[in-house]
Design a protein around this motif. Structure first.
Motif, PDB file in Angstrom:
ATOM      1  N   TRP A  47     -55.294  28.905  22.936  1.00 36.55           N
ATOM      2  CA  TRP A  47     -54.866  28.092  21.805  1.00 36.55           C
ATOM      3  C   TRP A  47     -54.710  26.649  22.252  1.00 36.55           C
ATOM      4  CZ3 TRP A  47     -49.805  26.064  20.086  1.00 36.55           C
ATOM      5  CH2 TRP A  47     -49.868  25.559  18.781  1.00 36.55           C
ATOM      6  N   CYS A  67     -55.233  22.137  16.466  1.00 32.00           N
ATOM      7  CA  CYS A  67     -54.801  22.996  15.360  1.00 32.00           C
ATOM      8  C   CYS A  67     -54.621  22.179  14.085  1.00 32.00           C
ATOM      9  CB  CYS A  67     -53.490  23.687  15.722  1.00 32.00           C
ATOM     10  SG  CYS A  67     -52.892  24.767  14.427  1.00 32.00           S
ATOM     11  N   ALA A  68     -55.309  22.622  13.022  1.00 33.20           N
ATOM     12  CA  ALA A  68     -55.262  21.914  11.738  1.00 33.20           C
ATOM     13  C   ALA A  68     -54.230  22.543  10.805  1.00 33.20           C
ATOM     14  CB  ALA A  68     -56.640  21.946  11.090  1.00 33.20           C
ATOM     15  N   HIS A  69     -53.489  23.526  11.302  1.00 38.43           N
ATOM     16  CA  HIS A  69     -52.429  24.177  10.528  1.00 38.43           C
ATOM     17  C   HIS A  69     -52.932  24.720   9.193  1.00 38.43           C
ATOM     18  CE1 HIS A  69     -49.766  22.862  13.653  1.00 38.43           C
ATOM     19  NE2 HIS A  69     -50.247  21.652  13.515  1.00 38.43           N
ATOM     20  N   ALA A  83     -53.544  27.754   8.785  1.00 36.91           N
ATOM     21  CA  ALA A  83     -52.906  29.069   8.704  1.00 36.91           C
ATOM     22  C   ALA A  83     -53.876  30.213   8.407  1.00 36.91           C
ATOM     23  CB  ALA A  83     -51.750  29.072   7.704  1.00 36.91           C
ATOM     24  N   ASN A  84     -55.154  29.989   8.598  1.00 30.98           N
ATOM     25  CA  ASN A  84     -56.098  31.101   8.441  1.00 30.98           C
ATOM     26  C   ASN A  84     -55.734  32.252   9.360  1.00 30.98           C
ATOM     27  OD1 ASN A  84     -57.486  29.355   6.855  1.00 30.98           O
ATOM     28  ND2 ASN A  84     -59.453  29.604   7.875  1.00 30.98           N
ATOM     29  N   CYS A  85     -55.360  31.928  10.573  1.00 29.06           N
ATOM     30  CA  CYS A  85     -55.026  32.974  11.550  1.00 29.06           C
ATOM     31  C   CYS A  85     -53.842  33.799  11.036  1.00 29.06           C
ATOM     32  CB  CYS A  85     -54.719  32.361  12.903  1.00 29.06           C
ATOM     33  SG  CYS A  85     -53.485  31.053  12.877  1.00 29.06           S
ATOM     34  N   TRP A 120     -45.728  32.517  19.780  1.00 32.34           N
ATOM     35  CA  TRP A 120     -46.140  32.704  18.378  1.00 32.34           C
ATOM     36  C   TRP A 120     -47.354  33.607  18.253  1.00 32.34           C
ATOM     37  CZ3 TRP A 120     -50.322  30.850  15.261  1.00 32.34           C
ATOM     38  CH2 TRP A 120     -51.289  30.109  15.946  1.00 32.34           C
ATOM     39  N   CYS A 167     -60.674  30.706  12.510  1.00 26.40           N
ATOM     40  CA  CYS A 167     -60.025  29.410  12.784  1.00 26.40           C
ATOM     41  C   CYS A 167     -61.045  28.286  12.583  1.00 26.40           C
ATOM     42  CB  CYS A 167     -59.480  29.398  14.210  1.00 26.40           C
ATOM     43  SG  CYS A 167     -58.779  27.806  14.672  1.00 26.40           S
ATOM     44  N   PRO A 168     -60.767  27.368  11.658  1.00 22.56           N
ATOM     45  CA  PRO A 168     -61.773  26.363  11.297  1.00 22.56           C
ATOM     46  C   PRO A 168     -61.857  25.184  12.270  1.00 22.56           C
ATOM     47  CG  PRO A 168     -59.800  26.056   9.983  1.00 22.56           C
ATOM     48  CD  PRO A 168     -59.565  27.273  10.831  1.00 22.56           C
ATOM     49  N   SER A 169     -60.856  25.030  13.124  1.00 24.34           N
ATOM     50  CA  SER A 169     -60.756  23.796  13.904  1.00 24.34           C
ATOM     51  C   SER A 169     -61.203  23.941  15.347  1.00 24.34           C
ATOM     52  CB  SER A 169     -59.301  23.339  13.904  1.00 24.34           C
ATOM     53  OG  SER A 169     -58.532  24.288  14.613  1.00 24.34           O
ATOM     54  N   ALA A 172     -59.245  25.425  17.423  1.00 21.85           N
ATOM     55  CA  ALA A 172     -57.992  25.511  18.184  1.00 21.85           C
ATOM     56  C   ALA A 172     -57.849  26.875  18.844  1.00 21.85           C
ATOM     57  CB  ALA A 172     -56.798  25.241  17.272  1.00 21.85           C
ATOM     58  N   LEU A 173     -58.333  27.903  18.170  1.00 18.28           N
ATOM     59  CA  LEU A 173     -58.279  29.253  18.735  1.00 18.28           C
ATOM     60  C   LEU A 173     -59.658  29.649  19.244  1.00 18.28           C
ATOM     61  CD1 LEU A 173     -56.254  31.315  16.094  1.00 18.28           C
ATOM     62  CD2 LEU A 173     -55.520  30.766  18.417  1.00 18.28           C
TER      63      LEU A 173
HETATM   64  S1  SF4 Z   1     -56.444  29.124  12.037  1.00 18.93           S
HETATM   65 FE1  SF4 Z   1     -56.667  27.689  13.751  1.00 18.93          FE
HETATM   66  S2  SF4 Z   1     -56.271  25.685  12.862  1.00 18.93           S
HETATM   67 FE2  SF4 Z   1     -55.451  27.218  11.453  1.00 18.93          FE
HETATM   68  S3  SF4 Z   1     -53.282  27.470  12.017  1.00 18.93           S
HETATM   69 FE3  SF4 Z   1     -54.464  29.021  13.097  1.00 18.93          FE
HETATM   70  S4  SF4 Z   1     -54.911  28.067  15.072  1.00 18.93           S
HETATM   71 FE4  SF4 Z   1     -54.327  26.420  13.711  1.00 18.93          FE
END
Ligand code: SF4
Length: 75
Positions: A20, A25-27, A29-31, A46, A64-66, A68-69
């Motif tokens: 991560w 992370c674009a927040h 919240a898809n994850c 988390w 995850c669109p960004s 980040a994951l």
């Molecule tokens: S899906 Fe990716 S960008 Fe969105 S909250 Fe989760 S880690 Fe962050």
């Protein structure tokens, strides 16, 4: 770690390592929406990989669109 180093954390269930990158992370919240048993933004840590199967985790990470994951297979 210096102040400029972006936070990057790794979580593993033995089979799989999830990475991560907080700064990406674009927040969105898809994850969390896809796998609430694993991704719990109010808890520390988390990400709780023991609460789902490896394939469920991979599927959620792929949403995850960004970027980040991400994950890598350990086996
Ligand atoms: S899906 Fe990716 S960008 Fe969105 S909250 Fe989760 S880690 Fe962050």
């Amino acid at each position: 770690m210096s102040a400029e180093t972006p936070t990057e954390k790794e979580y593993t269930n033995g089979e799989l390592t999830v990475v991560w990158k907080q700064h990406l992370c674009a927040h969105s919240a898809n994850c969390v929406k896809n796998l609430a048993s694993v991704f719990k933004p109010r808890e520390r840590p988390w990400i709780n990989l023991e609460n789902a199967t490896t394939s469920e985790i991979k599927r959620a990470v792929d949403t995850c669109p960004s970027g980040a994951l991400s994950y890598r297979d350990n086996l």
